[in-house]
Design an enzyme around this catalytic site. Structure first.
Site, mmCIF file in Angstrom:
data_model
loop_
_atom_site.group_PDB
_atom_site.id
_atom_site.type_symbol
_atom_site.label_atom_id
_atom_site.label_comp_id
_atom_site.label_asym_id
_atom_site.label_seq_id
_atom_site.Cartn_x
_atom_site.Cartn_y
_atom_site.Cartn_z
ATOM 1 N N ARG A 78 -29.903 1.551 -8.552
ATOM 2 C CA ARG A 78 -28.591 1.493 -7.891
ATOM 3 C C ARG A 78 -28.132 0.038 -7.897
ATOM 4 O O ARG A 78 -28.859 -0.849 -7.433
ATOM 5 C CB ARG A 78 -28.719 2.011 -6.458
ATOM 6 C CG ARG A 78 -27.445 1.818 -5.674
ATOM 7 C CD ARG A 78 -27.524 2.315 -4.223
ATOM 8 N NE ARG A 78 -26.266 1.963 -3.601
ATOM 9 C CZ ARG A 78 -26.120 1.294 -2.467
ATOM 10 N NH1 ARG A 78 -27.179 0.918 -1.770
ATOM 11 N NH2 ARG A 78 -24.927 0.981 -2.023
ATOM 12 N N HIS A 124 -19.456 -3.150 -3.042
ATOM 13 C CA HIS A 124 -20.489 -3.632 -2.124
ATOM 14 C C HIS A 124 -20.014 -4.981 -1.557
ATOM 15 O O HIS A 124 -20.573 -6.032 -1.854
ATOM 16 C CB HIS A 124 -21.837 -3.752 -2.844
ATOM 17 C CG HIS A 124 -23.025 -3.815 -1.931
ATOM 18 N ND1 HIS A 124 -24.088 -2.937 -2.036
ATOM 19 C CD2 HIS A 124 -23.339 -4.637 -0.898
ATOM 20 C CE1 HIS A 124 -24.999 -3.228 -1.113
ATOM 21 N NE2 HIS A 124 -24.561 -4.273 -0.416
ATOM 22 N N GLU A 171 -21.750 0.822 2.959
ATOM 23 C CA GLU A 171 -21.761 0.455 4.378
ATOM 24 C C GLU A 171 -20.396 0.021 4.910
ATOM 25 O O GLU A 171 -20.203 -1.127 5.341
ATOM 26 C CB GLU A 171 -22.809 -0.639 4.637
ATOM 27 C CG GLU A 171 -24.213 -0.207 4.289
ATOM 28 C CD GLU A 171 -25.308 -1.111 4.867
ATOM 29 O OE1 GLU A 171 -24.967 -2.162 5.423
ATOM 30 O OE2 GLU A 171 -26.477 -0.747 4.765
ATOM 31 N N ASN A 311 -28.269 4.574 4.057
ATOM 32 C CA ASN A 311 -28.984 3.300 4.128
ATOM 33 C C ASN A 311 -29.663 3.257 5.482
ATOM 34 O O ASN A 311 -28.995 3.228 6.508
ATOM 35 C CB ASN A 311 -28.025 2.114 3.999
ATOM 36 C CG ASN A 311 -27.416 1.996 2.611
ATOM 37 O OD1 ASN A 311 -27.714 2.792 1.730
ATOM 38 N ND2 ASN A 311 -26.570 1.015 2.417
ATOM 39 N N TYR A 313 -32.682 1.654 8.048
ATOM 40 C CA TYR A 313 -33.577 0.514 8.251
ATOM 41 C C TYR A 313 -34.406 0.581 9.529
ATOM 42 O O TYR A 313 -35.544 0.176 9.543
ATOM 43 C CB TYR A 313 -32.770 -0.794 8.250
ATOM 44 C CG TYR A 313 -32.330 -1.222 6.865
ATOM 45 C CD1 TYR A 313 -33.119 -2.066 6.094
ATOM 46 C CD2 TYR A 313 -31.136 -0.774 6.313
ATOM 47 C CE1 TYR A 313 -32.743 -2.463 4.823
ATOM 48 C CE2 TYR A 313 -30.748 -1.154 5.043
ATOM 49 C CZ TYR A 313 -31.550 -1.999 4.295
ATOM 50 O OH TYR A 313 -31.171 -2.369 3.035
ATOM 51 N N GLU A 379 -30.725 2.956 0.512
ATOM 52 C CA GLU A 379 -31.361 1.672 0.851
ATOM 53 C C GLU A 379 -32.392 1.894 1.933
ATOM 54 O O GLU A 379 -32.152 2.638 2.892
ATOM 55 C CB GLU A 379 -30.362 0.643 1.397
ATOM 56 C CG GLU A 379 -29.522 -0.043 0.361
ATOM 57 C CD GLU A 379 -28.597 -1.108 0.950
ATOM 58 O OE1 GLU A 379 -28.970 -1.763 1.943
ATOM 59 O OE2 GLU A 379 -27.498 -1.265 0.407
HETATM 60 C C1 NOJ Z 1 -27.537 -3.415 3.802
HETATM 61 C C2 NOJ Z 1 -26.642 -4.032 2.791
HETATM 62 O O1 NOJ Z 1 -26.071 -3.019 1.996
HETATM 63 C C3 NOJ Z 1 -27.348 -5.045 1.910
HETATM 64 O O2 NOJ Z 1 -26.392 -5.722 1.184
HETATM 65 C C4 NOJ Z 1 -28.185 -5.955 2.775
HETATM 66 O O3 NOJ Z 1 -28.745 -7.007 2.051
HETATM 67 C C5 NOJ Z 1 -29.254 -5.126 3.457
HETATM 68 N N1 NOJ Z 1 -28.604 -4.174 4.325
HETATM 69 C C6 NOJ Z 1 -30.221 -5.935 4.299
HETATM 70 O O4 NOJ Z 1 -29.547 -6.554 5.334
#
Ligand code: NOJ
Length: 479
Positions: A78, A124, A171, A311, A313, A379
């Site tokens: 990606r 992006h 995002e 995405n 985290y 992500e």
């Molecule tokens: C999400 C973002 O899409 C990416 O650009 C960023 O580096 C990562 N999070 C980590 O913060």
């Protein structure tokens, strides 16, 4: 013996990257400036004072990067296109730059030659600066939606014979709230006059959210009308969210956690997949949340995306009440009622390793039930604490990042195998240590160590781990 867990044959493994974070070469071959080029050249924007002018030099070293991907055994990659390489001034009335198209065609062809399937993100975060200067970019509905659709159509036409998988936006929540709320990200607008000369943090983020939803929907509509049949591809969006869990069983905290999900994820996913904002948002934001016109509602309904790009985290606890309505009048914390703190600390304050499989499993399940779409994890990654200060030999032994991936991949597997969640791919963030936005180069998310002086790339243990997982060399069951 328990059955061996496995993902579908067609499951895609890869890494995600983004143009401004890796490419460098900000004015090569006719590229126009993006808002990130402009933003990072203002004083006091990044922690280390550095810009993405060089980044990982991937505009020049792209063949080496693709060889690295190949050596990692990925099936897919990606990456994002830089809008201002393709249309330097961004607008539908301006010139398309053939050199930009050639660059990305070569890149895509090289991926395909190596058996790697391209997942292309159109946007992006690097808006052509000319659009911000001439009409305030994402704030101007009439212009930005048409310009984004024109850019998207240019890309479908230029690359659609080679690309089957499109992601419109990355995002949008961060674009709106970090770019127009706190002003930390480009274009750097906020009510905080000490930081930003212009902006209105109470109003602008919601306008930017709204216009991105429309840009996405009209781009999907354009794909459906003109390209889908001939190109046979699929199109979606990448949305980020924390997973919010109630602080305790108190009904107001249970409701607050749902509201936090609405404000972080539902505000985009509900209109995109279901055609309307969550009702909790209108209640709190009133007129600040724009309405969709009847025609826009029609387009939203008719342009539901093919998949849900997630995405993901981290996880936080949520309590009812708070000073700001941005997150839905809630308070977020990593510390639970029993005093326990979620997971392992990372290098950044906004995330911790919260791989306990339950939240992720629930999250994936709940989202599938709510939106009824196949999921790609577009992500997932971890910045190991203090990695940038460690000697190279230590930094590449990134045990904390390996632990993070082990936890998340296993949770994804549980969701897929045990809960029947339709997860079709996983993209680790990220291939290379790179330019981490306002953190500059101080926060390393890469599975490949980059020496920013020499641009030498060295696989970290996490890259070897993910390679073994995707090749099935490590039995996922053994987690
Ligand atoms: C999400 C973002 O899409 C990416 O650009 C960023 O580096 C990562 N999070 C980590 O913060």
């Amino acid at each position: 013996m328990p059955a061996i867990k496995s993902l579908p044959e067609s499951f895609q493994w890869g890494y995600a990257t983004a143009s401004y974070q890796i490419e460098g070469s900000p004015d090569a071959d006719g590229k126009g400036p993006s808002i990130w080029d402009t933003h990072t050249h203002k004083p006091n924007i990044t922690i280390d004072g550095l810009t993405g002018d060089t980044a990982t030099e991937s505009y020049k070293l792209w063949r080496e990067d693709i060889a690295l991907l190949k050596s990692y055994g990925v099936t897919a990659h990606r990456f994002s296109l830089s809008w201002s390489r393709i249309i330097p001034e961004g607008s539908r009335h301006s010139r398309v730059n053939q050199a930009g198209i050639d660059y990305y065609r070569n890149y895509i062809q090289e991926l395909l030659k190596n058996g790697i399937r391209p997942y292309v993100t159109l946007y992006h975060w690097d808006l052509p600066d000319a659009l911000d200067k001439s009409y305030e970019g994402w704030l101007n509905k009439e212009e930005i939606v048409q310009d984004f659709v024109y850019y998207a159509e240019t890309c479908f036409a230029a690359f659609g014979d080679l690309v089957r998988d499109w992601i419109t936006l990355n995002e949008p929540w961060c674009v709106a709230n970090l770019g127009y709320g706190t002003g930390v990200n480009a274009p750097g607008r906020s009510s905080d006059r000490k930081r930003c000369p212009t902006g209105d943090s109470k109003k602008e983020p919601w306008i930017v959210i709204h216009n991105q939803i429309l840009a996405h929907a009209y781009a999907v509509e354009a794909y459906n009308k003109t390209f889908r049949e001939a190109q046979g591809g699929q199109i979606g969006v990448s949305l980020d969210s924390f997973w919010f869990i109630p602080y305790d069983d108190e009904p107001e905290n249970v409701a607050a956690a749902q509201r936090a999900m609405d404000f972080r994820l539902g505000l985009l996913a509900d209109p995109i997949y279901k055609g309307a904002y969550p009702s909790s948002m209108k209640k709190i934001l009133g007129d600040r949340l724009p309405d969709f016109t009847p025609e826009e509602v029609e387009v939203l309904r008719a342009s539901s995306s093919d998949f849900f790009g997630l995405n993901t985290y981290t996880t936080m606890f949520v309590k009812d009440g708070g000073v700001s309505d941005v997150l839905g009048v809630v308070t977020n914390t990593f510390t639970g009622k029993d005093g326990g703190v979620i997971g392992r600390e990372s290098h950044v304050g906004w995330m911790r390793d919260s791989f306990a499989s339950l939240p992720t499993t629930l999250r994936l399940t709940a989202w599938t039930q709510r939106y009824q779409k196949p999921i790609f994890v577009t992500e997932n990654g971890f910045p190991a604490k203090g990695e940038n200060d460690k000697p190279f030999e230590e930094a590449i032994k990134d045990a904390d990042r390996v632990a993070y991936f082990r936890g998340y991949v296993n949770a994804m597997l549980d969701a897929s195998v045990e809960d029947g969640v339709d997860v079709r791919g996983y993209f680790a963030w990220t291939l290379l240590d790179n330019f981490e936005w306002a953190d500059g180069y101080t926060t390393r998310f890469g599975c490949t160590y980059v020496d920013f002086k020499t641009q030498k790339r060295t696989p970290k243990d996490s890259a070897i781990f993910l390679n073994d997982v995707s090749f099935g060399l490590i039995s996922l069951q053994a987690f």
